[in-house]
Design a protein around this motif. Sequence first.
Motif, PDB file in Angstrom:
ATOM      1  N   GLY A  11       0.549  -1.070 -10.339  1.00 27.42           N
ATOM      2  CA  GLY A  11       0.255   0.321 -10.006  1.00 27.42           C
ATOM      3  C   GLY A  11       0.194   1.230 -11.213  1.00 27.42           C
ATOM      4  O   GLY A  11       0.407   2.435 -11.100  1.00 27.42           O
ATOM      5  N   GLN A  57       0.533   5.156 -11.103  1.00 24.17           N
ATOM      6  CA  GLN A  57      -0.404   5.708 -10.124  1.00 24.17           C
ATOM      7  C   GLN A  57      -0.014   5.327  -8.698  1.00 24.17           C
ATOM      8  O   GLN A  57      -0.142   6.127  -7.779  1.00 24.17           O
ATOM      9  CB  GLN A  57      -1.819   5.218 -10.430  1.00 24.17           C
ATOM     10  CG  GLN A  57      -2.898   5.866  -9.574  1.00 24.17           C
ATOM     11  CD  GLN A  57      -4.281   5.363  -9.946  1.00 24.17           C
ATOM     12  OE1 GLN A  57      -4.490   4.174 -10.114  1.00 24.17           O
ATOM     13  NE2 GLN A  57      -5.233   6.287 -10.084  1.00 24.17           N
ATOM     14  N   ASP A  58       0.451   4.099  -8.501  1.00 22.51           N
ATOM     15  CA  ASP A  58       0.840   3.611  -7.171  1.00 22.51           C
ATOM     16  C   ASP A  58       2.337   3.303  -7.206  1.00 22.51           C
ATOM     17  O   ASP A  58       2.764   2.309  -7.792  1.00 22.51           O
ATOM     18  CB  ASP A  58       0.039   2.361  -6.820  1.00 22.51           C
ATOM     19  CG  ASP A  58       0.201   1.951  -5.358  1.00 22.51           C
ATOM     20  OD1 ASP A  58       1.344   1.961  -4.873  1.00 22.51           O
ATOM     21  OD2 ASP A  58      -0.802   1.613  -4.713  1.00 22.51           O
ATOM     22  N   THR A  59       3.141   4.153  -6.570  1.00 23.40           N
ATOM     23  CA  THR A  59       4.588   3.996  -6.618  1.00 23.40           C
ATOM     24  C   THR A  59       5.056   2.761  -5.850  1.00 23.40           C
ATOM     25  O   THR A  59       6.080   2.166  -6.198  1.00 23.40           O
ATOM     26  CB  THR A  59       5.280   5.245  -6.055  1.00 23.40           C
ATOM     27  OG1 THR A  59       4.786   5.502  -4.732  1.00 23.40           O
ATOM     28  CG2 THR A  59       4.991   6.458  -6.927  1.00 23.40           C
ATOM     29  N   TYR A  60       4.331   2.375  -4.797  1.00 21.51           N
ATOM     30  CA  TYR A  60       4.726   1.188  -4.030  1.00 21.51           C
ATOM     31  C   TYR A  60       4.636  -0.061  -4.902  1.00 21.51           C
ATOM     32  O   TYR A  60       5.558  -0.881  -4.945  1.00 21.51           O
ATOM     33  CB  TYR A  60       3.838   1.040  -2.792  1.00 21.51           C
ATOM     34  CG  TYR A  60       4.099  -0.240  -2.017  1.00 21.51           C
ATOM     35  CD1 TYR A  60       5.142  -0.318  -1.112  1.00 21.51           C
ATOM     36  CD2 TYR A  60       3.292  -1.365  -2.223  1.00 21.51           C
ATOM     37  CE1 TYR A  60       5.394  -1.500  -0.414  1.00 21.51           C
ATOM     38  CE2 TYR A  60       3.539  -2.544  -1.528  1.00 21.51           C
ATOM     39  CZ  TYR A  60       4.586  -2.603  -0.629  1.00 21.51           C
ATOM     40  OH  TYR A  60       4.838  -3.770   0.053  1.00 21.51           O
ATOM     41  N   LYS A  61       3.515  -0.225  -5.605  1.00 24.63           N
ATOM     42  CA  LYS A  61       3.342  -1.393  -6.467  1.00 24.63           C
ATOM     43  C   LYS A  61       4.354  -1.379  -7.614  1.00 24.63           C
ATOM     44  O   LYS A  61       4.909  -2.422  -7.969  1.00 24.63           O
ATOM     45  CB  LYS A  61       1.923  -1.431  -7.020  1.00 24.63           C
ATOM     46  CG  LYS A  61       0.858  -1.737  -5.984  1.00 24.63           C
ATOM     47  CD  LYS A  61      -0.514  -1.804  -6.632  1.00 24.63           C
ATOM     48  CE  LYS A  61      -1.596  -2.151  -5.608  1.00 24.63           C
ATOM     49  NZ  LYS A  61      -2.936  -2.205  -6.241  1.00 24.63           N
ATOM     50  N   MET A 101       0.851  -1.187   0.000  1.00 21.25           N
ATOM     51  CA  MET A 101       0.000   0.000   0.000  1.00 21.25           C
ATOM     52  C   MET A 101       0.895   1.248   0.000  1.00 21.25           C
ATOM     53  O   MET A 101       1.812   1.371   0.800  1.00 21.25           O
ATOM     54  CB  MET A 101      -0.903   0.007   1.223  1.00 21.25           C
ATOM     55  CG  MET A 101      -1.836   1.217   1.301  1.00 21.25           C
ATOM     56  SD  MET A 101      -3.089   1.222   0.004  1.00 21.25           S
ATOM     57  CE  MET A 101      -4.082  -0.167   0.518  1.00 21.25           C
ATOM     58  N   GLU A 102       0.602   2.159  -0.907  1.00 19.17           N
ATOM     59  CA  GLU A 102       1.406   3.385  -1.015  1.00 19.17           C
ATOM     60  C   GLU A 102       1.145   4.310   0.171  1.00 19.17           C
ATOM     61  O   GLU A 102       0.008   4.520   0.575  1.00 19.17           O
ATOM     62  CB  GLU A 102       1.085   4.103  -2.322  1.00 19.17           C
ATOM     63  CG  GLU A 102       1.918   5.353  -2.552  1.00 19.17           C
ATOM     64  CD  GLU A 102       1.509   6.099  -3.804  1.00 19.17           C
ATOM     65  OE1 GLU A 102       2.320   6.215  -4.725  1.00 19.17           O
ATOM     66  OE2 GLU A 102       0.351   6.572  -3.848  1.00 19.17           O
ATOM     67  N   LYS A 103       2.218   4.857   0.727  1.00 15.29           N
ATOM     68  CA  LYS A 103       2.135   5.852   1.799  1.00 15.29           C
ATOM     69  C   LYS A 103       2.847   7.122   1.345  1.00 15.29           C
ATOM     70  O   LYS A 103       3.956   7.060   0.818  1.00 15.29           O
ATOM     71  CB  LYS A 103       2.784   5.323   3.081  1.00 15.29           C
ATOM     72  CG  LYS A 103       2.097   4.119   3.695  1.00 15.29           C
ATOM     73  CD  LYS A 103       2.701   3.764   5.049  1.00 15.29           C
ATOM     74  CE  LYS A 103       4.151   3.352   4.907  1.00 15.29           C
ATOM     75  NZ  LYS A 103       4.724   2.927   6.203  1.00 15.29           N
ATOM     76  N   SER A 129       6.462   7.284   0.034  1.00 14.64           N
ATOM     77  CA  SER A 129       6.780   7.860  -1.277  1.00 14.64           C
ATOM     78  C   SER A 129       6.682   9.373  -1.195  1.00 14.64           C
ATOM     79  O   SER A 129       5.703   9.914  -0.676  1.00 14.64           O
ATOM     80  CB  SER A 129       5.821   7.336  -2.344  1.00 14.64           C
ATOM     81  OG  SER A 129       5.899   5.926  -2.441  1.00 14.64           O
TER      82      SER A 129
END
Length: 287
Positions: A194, A126-130, A1-3, A75
Amino acid sequence: MEKIFKPVSGYLALIIATLGLVGGIVMLINSSGHSGFVLPGIILIIASIFVFKGIMVVNPNHSRVCVFFGKYIGSVKENGLLWVNPLYSTLKISLRSENLESSKLKVNDKLGNPIEIAAVIVWQVQDTYKAAFEVEDYDHYVKVQSEAAIRHLATTYPYDQFEDENATITLRDGGEKVNDMLEKELNDRLAPAGIIIREARISHLAYAAEIAGAMLQRQQATAIVAARYKIVEGAVGMVELALEQLSKKEIVKLDEEKKAAMVSNLMVVLCGEKGAQPILNTGTLYQ
């Protein structure tokens, strides 16, 4: 999950690190007269370099993924001069929209006809964590999954309605519906990385070279048959109207044989590809 991680401003850290570095150099220069300045000067320089290491610049539509000894911290999407813990390792990830033009893929459509297909895709992280941790190389992942989605779309629908007249959607005539289905499948395939698809469009669609000539002849034959049908349909209507007007105005009385001859002549004139050449009959119809 992106934070989302919000670091402190880097301007203060830059000033402190610069002053510390200058102070340490000055101490080392003056250490010849005061030996006690050597160790503090070295420590100050090392501390300044340590502070400098935590300074980073994040450009617009870019981000940094921060990791602390294998633990995901967050992020950074805020732009400007920033400062984070110097022990953090950071990974640059662009948030800008990027174009992907696939190569011309040779696949079989739903009916087994070999076709060539290609697409232009606009995608964005869109989602840097993924993007950083769920896949090995998100850029390569986008290319491979996009090709797979295009191949799957091509095998799901026929190229046109020549062999499948009941097909509601074809690759050639589907238009926006085909593009929307491609966009949806790409979003489903790239969501684990992501990635979001902004736009997807078919850029090239044609029969493969080995059957292109045969399919072109088939299309031409279909067009000729349709045109002939319209010509004959119009000619029959004109002949019917001519006979009706001749009979109504009693210009000439025609028996069945004369009507048949007149119909034959009119059909030849109206359906012929070349202009009619009149022949003068100096006798009668029966001579």
